[in-house]
Scaffold this motif. Structure first.
Motif, PDB file in Angstrom:
ATOM      1  N   GLU A   2      31.335  35.353  40.097  1.00 40.93           N
ATOM      2  CA  GLU A   2      32.164  35.964  39.047  1.00 40.93           C
ATOM      3  C   GLU A   2      32.937  37.168  39.609  1.00 40.93           C
ATOM      4  O   GLU A   2      34.142  37.302  39.398  1.00 40.93           O
ATOM      5  CB  GLU A   2      31.276  36.398  37.881  1.00 40.93           C
ATOM      6  CG  GLU A   2      32.083  36.811  36.674  1.00 40.93           C
ATOM      7  CD  GLU A   2      31.201  37.134  35.468  1.00 40.93           C
ATOM      8  OE1 GLU A   2      29.975  36.895  35.515  1.00 40.93           O
ATOM      9  OE2 GLU A   2      31.773  37.631  34.492  1.00 40.93           O
ATOM     10  N   VAL A   3      32.221  38.017  40.354  1.00 38.50           N
ATOM     11  CA  VAL A   3      32.874  39.203  40.935  1.00 38.50           C
ATOM     12  C   VAL A   3      33.964  38.778  41.920  1.00 38.50           C
ATOM     13  O   VAL A   3      35.093  39.280  41.901  1.00 38.50           O
ATOM     14  CB  VAL A   3      31.830  40.117  41.631  1.00 38.50           C
ATOM     15  CG1 VAL A   3      32.509  41.238  42.395  1.00 38.50           C
ATOM     16  CG2 VAL A   3      30.854  40.668  40.601  1.00 38.50           C
ATOM     17  N   MET A   4      33.628  37.787  42.762  1.00 39.36           N
ATOM     18  CA  MET A   4      34.599  37.364  43.772  1.00 39.36           C
ATOM     19  C   MET A   4      35.847  36.756  43.125  1.00 39.36           C
ATOM     20  O   MET A   4      36.982  37.066  43.521  1.00 39.36           O
ATOM     21  CB  MET A   4      33.976  36.360  44.736  1.00 39.36           C
ATOM     22  CG  MET A   4      34.857  36.100  45.956  1.00 39.36           C
ATOM     23  SD  MET A   4      34.243  34.776  46.992  1.00 39.36           S
ATOM     24  CE  MET A   4      35.074  33.382  46.277  1.00 39.36           C
ATOM     25  N   LEU A   5      35.648  35.920  42.117  1.00 42.03           N
ATOM     26  CA  LEU A   5      36.806  35.290  41.468  1.00 42.03           C
ATOM     27  C   LEU A   5      37.668  36.341  40.778  1.00 42.03           C
ATOM     28  O   LEU A   5      38.904  36.239  40.759  1.00 42.03           O
ATOM     29  CB  LEU A   5      36.341  34.224  40.469  1.00 42.03           C
ATOM     30  CG  LEU A   5      35.716  32.980  41.110  1.00 42.03           C
ATOM     31  CD1 LEU A   5      35.177  32.038  40.043  1.00 42.03           C
ATOM     32  CD2 LEU A   5      36.727  32.247  41.989  1.00 42.03           C
ATOM     33  N   ASP A   6      36.999  37.363  40.228  1.00 43.40           N
ATOM     34  CA  ASP A   6      37.749  38.442  39.586  1.00 43.40           C
ATOM     35  C   ASP A   6      38.582  39.209  40.627  1.00 43.40           C
ATOM     36  O   ASP A   6      39.772  39.477  40.432  1.00 43.40           O
ATOM     37  CB  ASP A   6      36.752  39.379  38.883  1.00 43.40           C
ATOM     38  CG  ASP A   6      37.472  40.235  37.871  1.00 43.40           C
ATOM     39  OD1 ASP A   6      38.300  39.676  37.132  1.00 43.40           O
ATOM     40  OD2 ASP A   6      37.225  41.463  37.836  1.00 43.40           O
ATOM     41  N   GLU A   7      37.945  39.516  41.763  1.00 44.77           N
ATOM     42  CA  GLU A   7      38.667  40.215  42.844  1.00 44.77           C
ATOM     43  C   GLU A   7      39.850  39.377  43.323  1.00 44.77           C
ATOM     44  O   GLU A   7      40.944  39.892  43.573  1.00 44.77           O
ATOM     45  CB  GLU A   7      37.726  40.460  44.036  1.00 44.77           C
ATOM     46  CG  GLU A   7      36.718  41.558  43.807  1.00 44.77           C
ATOM     47  CD  GLU A   7      35.636  41.596  44.900  1.00 44.77           C
ATOM     48  OE1 GLU A   7      34.773  42.472  44.808  1.00 44.77           O
ATOM     49  OE2 GLU A   7      35.658  40.737  45.820  1.00 44.77           O
TER      50      GLU A   7
ATOM     51  N   VAL B  16      31.438  29.479  36.486  1.00 50.16           N
ATOM     52  CA  VAL B  16      32.097  30.747  36.152  1.00 50.16           C
ATOM     53  C   VAL B  16      33.498  30.479  35.585  1.00 50.16           C
ATOM     54  O   VAL B  16      33.893  31.080  34.572  1.00 50.16           O
ATOM     55  CB  VAL B  16      32.175  31.675  37.392  1.00 50.16           C
ATOM     56  CG1 VAL B  16      33.044  32.894  37.120  1.00 50.16           C
ATOM     57  CG2 VAL B  16      30.780  32.104  37.807  1.00 50.16           C
ATOM     58  N   PHE B  17      34.233  29.571  36.194  1.00 48.14           N
ATOM     59  CA  PHE B  17      35.558  29.208  35.646  1.00 48.14           C
ATOM     60  C   PHE B  17      35.391  28.695  34.210  1.00 48.14           C
ATOM     61  O   PHE B  17      36.117  29.090  33.307  1.00 48.14           O
ATOM     62  CB  PHE B  17      36.229  28.123  36.495  1.00 48.14           C
ATOM     63  CG  PHE B  17      37.009  28.640  37.684  1.00 48.14           C
ATOM     64  CD1 PHE B  17      37.859  29.743  37.557  1.00 48.14           C
ATOM     65  CD2 PHE B  17      36.923  28.017  38.919  1.00 48.14           C
ATOM     66  CE1 PHE B  17      38.598  30.208  38.649  1.00 48.14           C
ATOM     67  CE2 PHE B  17      37.650  28.480  40.016  1.00 48.14           C
ATOM     68  CZ  PHE B  17      38.484  29.577  39.873  1.00 48.14           C
ATOM     69  N   ALA B  18      34.400  27.795  34.033  1.00 43.87           N
ATOM     70  CA  ALA B  18      34.214  27.187  32.699  1.00 43.87           C
ATOM     71  C   ALA B  18      33.856  28.243  31.674  1.00 43.87           C
ATOM     72  O   ALA B  18      34.382  28.242  30.551  1.00 43.87           O
ATOM     73  CB  ALA B  18      33.135  26.111  32.773  1.00 43.87           C
ATOM     74  N   SER B  19      32.989  29.191  32.051  1.00 43.29           N
ATOM     75  CA  SER B  19      32.581  30.184  31.048  1.00 43.29           C
ATOM     76  C   SER B  19      33.713  31.160  30.751  1.00 43.29           C
ATOM     77  O   SER B  19      33.712  31.826  29.717  1.00 43.29           O
ATOM     78  CB  SER B  19      31.300  30.917  31.463  1.00 43.29           C
ATOM     79  OG  SER B  19      31.540  31.629  32.632  1.00 43.29           O
ATOM     80  N   ALA B  20      34.715  31.206  31.642  1.00 46.91           N
ATOM     81  CA  ALA B  20      35.899  32.041  31.367  1.00 46.91           C
ATOM     82  C   ALA B  20      36.968  31.224  30.620  1.00 46.91           C
ATOM     83  O   ALA B  20      38.099  31.670  30.433  1.00 46.91           O
ATOM     84  CB  ALA B  20      36.474  32.591  32.662  1.00 46.91           C
ATOM     85  N   GLY B  21      36.587  30.005  30.232  1.00 43.72           N
ATOM     86  CA  GLY B  21      37.505  29.165  29.456  1.00 43.72           C
ATOM     87  C   GLY B  21      38.546  28.453  30.310  1.00 43.72           C
ATOM     88  O   GLY B  21      39.521  27.921  29.795  1.00 43.72           O
TER      89      GLY B  21
END
Ligand code: COA
Length: 264
Positions: free
Chosen positions: A133-138, A186-191
């Motif tokens: 999650e942190v990496m995808l956000d970065e 993580v992608f799925a939970s972010a919609g």
């Protein structure tokens, strides 16, 4: 004092002597027949033969990416070159040159990114999902994409699940495949419905098999070569020279869907 000795360099891939060809030490005649192409590819790239299950997995990787129709950039590049009257080798080379970071070449980047997640987990003791999650956000802040995820056509790439299932059947699973599953979650939970595409699945599986990221895109090139040859030859056989090639406006007129097991 001058050194008159002839300079010599070494290679550990194939030994050639009159009437003998030995690939990584194995006589080519002994390999021909019992050893599958996937196992031979593993042998030439890794130096050892894989066991039978991994050999079958290598075959599945090569089959998974043999072709993806006429819309991929590499098929269009091969067809465009072929339509100019280019030779088969030039047409296929044009297709190979179109395999890069966003097409076919996402495997290497994906493997680096999955390894990064695994490393950060080991270092911090945090969960895969948390680190992903942190990496995808970065990456989002930096305007970067997670390689091996997303597809222009598929919302659920049919090759991904099959490859992961075959890997698990072959006893191959581990942190890189887990990291890829975490990225998907993580992608799925972010919609975001971003499927793991075949590049991502290949990256995760090859990483579990111990392949270096730098060799991974080469496996995609090996796999796609027959498809590029088919597209270049079909272009020259069925189309007029130097036509305007619309990337998407085509229809399929090959065999209808059929099965290896017609009477299951
Ligand atoms: C393959 C790819 C080009 C398809 O893109 P697409 O379906 O046309 O999607 P878009 O470029 O329209 O993007 C749609 C949204 O998803 C996001 N997105 C798409 N792929 C993404 C990825 N891999 N990582 C992060 N976000 C991604 C985009 O940022 C965009 O978000 P927004 O709506 O908030 O702006 C794209 O998913 C991608 O670049 N993937 C990574 C490279 C890769 O794996 N290539 C191999 C393909 S087989």
């Amino acid at each position: 004092m001058s050194d008159d000795k002839p300079t010599t360099w070494t290679t550990a891939i194939t030994q050639i002597e009159p009437n003998h060809v030995r690939l990584r030490g194995y006589d080519i005649g002994e390999l021909m027949g019992p050893v599958s192409f996937g196992s031979a590819v593993y042998l030439i790239l890794r130096g050892e033969l894989p066991d039978e299950k991994v050999g079958r997995l290598m075959e599945a990787i090569l089959v998974s990416s043999i072709d993806h129709g006429a819309t991929p950039p590499s098929a269009l590049a091969a067809r465009t070159a072929a339509s100019t009257g280019a030779s088969l080798s030039a047409s296929v080379a044009a297709g190979l040159l179109a395999i890069n970071r966003y097409h076919g070449g996402a495997i290497e980047d994906c493997a680096h990114q999955l390894a990064h997640i695994v490393r950060r987990c080991d270092e911090t003791g945090q969960s895969l999902d948390c680190v992903a999650e942190v990496m995808l956000d970065e990456m989002k802040q930096a305007g970067q994409r997670m390689a091996g995820f997303g597809h222009r056509i598929h919302t659920d790439d049919p090759r991904t699940k099959r490859l992961f299932d075959l890997a698990v059947e072959a006893g191959v699973d581990g942190p890189h495949m887990e990291a890829a599953r975490a990225v998907h979650r993580v992608f799925a939970s972010a919609g975001k419905n971003l499927p793991m595409n075949v590049d991502g699945a290949i990256a995760a599986v090859l990483a579990e098999l111990g392949f270096e990221p730098s060799v991974m895109n080469g496996l995609f090139m090996i796999a796609r070569l027959p498809g590029l040859i088919a597209h270049a030859l079909e272009e020259q056989a069925r189309q007029r020279p130097m036509r305007r090639i619309d990337p998407t406006n085509h229809t399929y007129d090959g065999p209808p869907p059929r099965s290896l097991n017609p009477n299951p």
